[in-house]
Design an enzyme around this catalytic site. Structure first.
Site, PDB file in Angstrom:
ATOM      1  N   THR A 264       0.857  -1.179   0.000  1.00  0.00           N
ATOM      2  CA  THR A 264       0.000   0.000   0.000  1.00  0.00           C
ATOM      3  C   THR A 264       0.898   1.237   0.000  1.00  0.00           C
ATOM      4  O   THR A 264       1.650   1.466   0.950  1.00  0.00           O
ATOM      5  CB  THR A 264      -0.923   0.017   1.235  1.00  0.00           C
ATOM      6  OG1 THR A 264      -1.778  -1.119   1.189  1.00  0.00           O
ATOM      7  CG2 THR A 264      -1.775   1.280   1.256  1.00  0.00           C
TER       8      THR A 264
ATOM      9  N   LYS B 244      -0.109   4.688   8.733  1.00  0.00           N
ATOM     10  CA  LYS B 244       0.595   4.965   7.486  1.00  0.00           C
ATOM     11  C   LYS B 244      -0.392   5.089   6.335  1.00  0.00           C
ATOM     12  O   LYS B 244      -0.346   6.035   5.544  1.00  0.00           O
ATOM     13  CB  LYS B 244       1.600   3.852   7.186  1.00  0.00           C
ATOM     14  CG  LYS B 244       2.405   4.083   5.892  1.00  0.00           C
ATOM     15  CD  LYS B 244       2.824   2.807   5.204  1.00  0.00           C
ATOM     16  CE  LYS B 244       1.686   2.063   4.596  1.00  0.00           C
ATOM     17  NZ  LYS B 244       2.050   1.060   3.580  1.00  0.00           N
TER      18      LYS B 244
ATOM     19  N   LYS C  12      -7.518   1.474  -2.725  1.00  0.00           N
ATOM     20  CA  LYS C  12      -7.112   0.980  -1.410  1.00  0.00           C
ATOM     21  C   LYS C  12      -7.307   2.065  -0.349  1.00  0.00           C
ATOM     22  O   LYS C  12      -7.667   1.767   0.796  1.00  0.00           O
ATOM     23  CB  LYS C  12      -5.649   0.532  -1.442  1.00  0.00           C
ATOM     24  CG  LYS C  12      -5.133  -0.003  -0.100  1.00  0.00           C
ATOM     25  CD  LYS C  12      -5.913  -1.214   0.396  1.00  0.00           C
ATOM     26  CE  LYS C  12      -5.435  -1.680   1.779  1.00  0.00           C
ATOM     27  NZ  LYS C  12      -4.134  -2.372   1.738  1.00  0.00           N
TER      28      LYS C  12
END
Length: 287
Positions: free
Chosen positions: A93, A236, A168
């Site tokens: 990601t 994150k 995502k």
């Protein structure tokens, strides 16, 4: 098809194992050599300690590493060694900006790049049931699907480079809100001194029901937070989404708020707790 799989952590190791079981020729690589050795021994498979040498004859490089800088480093190095026509699939990601950057870099070397982040967590990786969101040239979709099939239950091409990462971000935004809602509902039930299990039975089959509720309500109620995706990683990911929102004009008030709640969980020592630990923050206040 010769595949190099870089990143043999809790997600990558089982994913690479599924490729071996499907009959692919797989060479594992990890920056921590001990993880590569452990994976190789567990699967009786080849692993590499020299990344450049490993990718030189690979048709496909699959990545499942940590952060933007990790991906940029490995893709840049691989692009100098892989043959024209080879494919790089990145399951990390990252920012959509990086995916677009690396797509251009690879195109300049005659390579193809697909940003293909996954959802499903460690359990999904182990069970071969991950969902994949892909950004790539349409001509490469069949190749991406063929490689990832052994560890996925669904794969959707969202668009060109960066589109997979953007999808995502949507996934993580939705999860953040859902988990916070479940944490608050469970916390409320406890404060009201009603049985959490009975509440779950009453509401989980109705409009409030979700994967998060079905899989995390009971463990949250027991104060167990060691079921996969860590708070550090969620922060994150939310940081990436919030940064992208500043560019595209999206208003992510709930995601921004939940991100701050996760910072409180980190301060409690919960950096490696799973994302359902939002409940621990509420329970700490109740006590």
């Amino acid at each position: 098809m010769r595949i190099v799989f870089a990143g043999l952590g809790v997600m990558g190791a089982p994913m690479a194992g599924h490729l071996l079981k499907a009959g692919f020729e797989v060479v594992g690589f990890n920056r921590s050599v001990d993880k590569a050795m452990a994976w190789g021994e567990a699967h009786r498979a080849a692993f590499a300690t020299d990344f450049e040498e490993a990718v030189e004859n690979a048709e496909v490089l699959v990545l499942c590493v940590g952060r933007d800088d990790d991906v940029r480093d490995l893709v840049t190095r691989a692009a100098e060694r892989m043959a024209a026509g080879s494919l790089i699939i990145d399951h990390t990601t990252t920012s959509a900006r990086l995916a677009r950057e690396l797509s251009v870099l690879c195109a300049g070397k005659g390579l193809y790049f697909a940003d293909a982040p996954v959802s499903g967590g460690q359990a999904g990786a182990v069970n071969g049931a991950l969902s994949v969101m892909v950004g790539c040239e349409e001509s490469q979709l069949a190749r991406v699907r063929a490689v990832t099939l052994p560890y996925t239950k669904s794969l959707t091409r969202i668009g060109e480079a960066g589109a997979g990462q953007t999808a995502k971000m949507c996934n993580q935004i939705a999860i953040a809100g859902a988990v916070q809602g479940i944490a608050e509902a469970l916390h409320f039930a406890k404060c009201a001194d009603i049985d959490p299990e009975l509440v779950f039975q009453a509401i989980s089959q109705g409009a409030a029901g979700s994967w998060q509720m079905s899989n995390r309500w009971a463990t949250m109620a027991e104060g167990k937070y060691d079921f996969g995706f860590a708070v550090d990683w969620m922060r994150k990911d939310l940081g990436i989404a919030l940064d992208e929102a500043r560019s595209n004009g999206a208003h992510l008030s709930v995601a921004a708020l939940v991100d701050q709640f996760y910072s409180e969980v980190q301060a409690m020592g919960g950096q490696r707790w799973d994302t359902s630990s939002l409940h621990a923050r509420l329970e700490a206040r109740r006590k």
